[in-house]
Design an enzyme around this catalytic site. Structure first.
Site, PDB file in Angstrom:
ATOM      1  CB  SER A   1      -3.990  -4.732   0.483  1.00 46.66           C
ATOM      2  OG  SER A   1      -4.481  -5.928  -0.104  1.00 46.66           O
TER       3      SER A   1
ATOM      4  CE1 TYR B   1      -0.671  -4.639  -3.233  1.00 45.47           C
ATOM      5  CE2 TYR B   1      -1.978  -6.446  -2.358  1.00 45.47           C
ATOM      6  CZ  TYR B   1      -1.877  -5.127  -2.753  1.00 45.47           C
ATOM      7  OH  TYR B   1      -2.969  -4.299  -2.666  1.00 45.47           O
TER       8      TYR B   1
END
Length: 233
Positions: free
Chosen positions: A111, A124
């Site tokens: 990501s 995250y």
């Protein structure tokens, strides 16, 4: 082998592949359960004879993720369990199968949250940063076995399923920083994964590749200067 927790959605993907002349099977898997991953690997090898490619795509974006002071240990652990621990364990499990084959390709989906600090999504981002280093460590340690490992970092990917939930303000912020004047689509990520899985990328390993329309390849002030129609201060 199409795997995940939601059989209906998984079967829809299988049906699309078979309608196009391909071969596919749905298999239940929960990335947070080690026994589920073990069974997936064993059943895949039994059904197809070997495992050449692993795509670590399963992840969780915690809705309660936030700043460091807002996170509980339970929130932190839940995100790390799915986003980093699951990726690690799936990689660990597939290695013996690939070593037996004489090689293979592991593709981790990362990501752009791991590219730098942000105002939220702390757990995250940290988990995905772990995926980046896991990618490089795996590539280094098992390159001698002809096992490659790369990471694909998607940018903003707008799909028919999520478009209604992506606020326009967020789209505008991203578009002001994207170089190619459009959002990403699932095919953009799929094409890169196909390349990383194929023999065409046989000399590519340990790489973290941004597929983000160029968003992370310029200085942070570009969007503001574009609004001023200026190249510099």
């Amino acid at each position: 082998m199409i795997c995940g927790r939601r059989q209906e959605k998984g079967q829809a993907v299988v049906d699309t592949i078979t309608q196009e002349g391909g071969e596919a099977v749905y298999h239940f898997m929960d990335i947070t359960a080690t026994e589920s991953i073990d069974k997936l690997m064993a059943d895949t090898a039994e059904q197809f004879g070997k495992i050449d490619i692993l795509v670590n795509n399963a992840a969780n974006v915690g809705l309660k993720d936030g700043r460091v002071d807002e996170l509980t240990l339970e929130m932190w652990d839940a995100i790390f369990q799915s986003d980093l621990r699951g990726t690690f364990y799936a990689t660990k499990c597939v290695l013996p199968y690939m070593q037996k084959n004489g090689g293979g390709s592991i593709i981790n989906i990362g990501s752009m949250a791991s590219c730098g600090g942000d105002l939220g999504s702390t757990a995250y981002a940290c988990a995905k940063a772990g995926v980046d280093l896991l990618t490089q460590s795996t590539a280094l340690q098992y390159g001698k076995d002809n096992i490659r490992c790369n990471c694909v970092r998607p940018g903003l990917i707008v799909t028919p399923q999520n478009e209604a939930y992506v606020p326009q303000a967020l789209k505008d912020i991203f578009l002001s920083n994207i170089m190619v004047n459009r959002y990403g689509c699932p095919e953009d990520i799929g094409h890169m994964c196909v390349y990383m899985a194929s023999d065409e990328s046989a000399y590519v390993t340990g790489q973290i590749v941004n597929v983000d329309g160029g968003m992370n390849s310029h200085v942070p002030t570009v969007a503001q200067f574009k609004e001023l129609n200026s190249r510099t201060w």
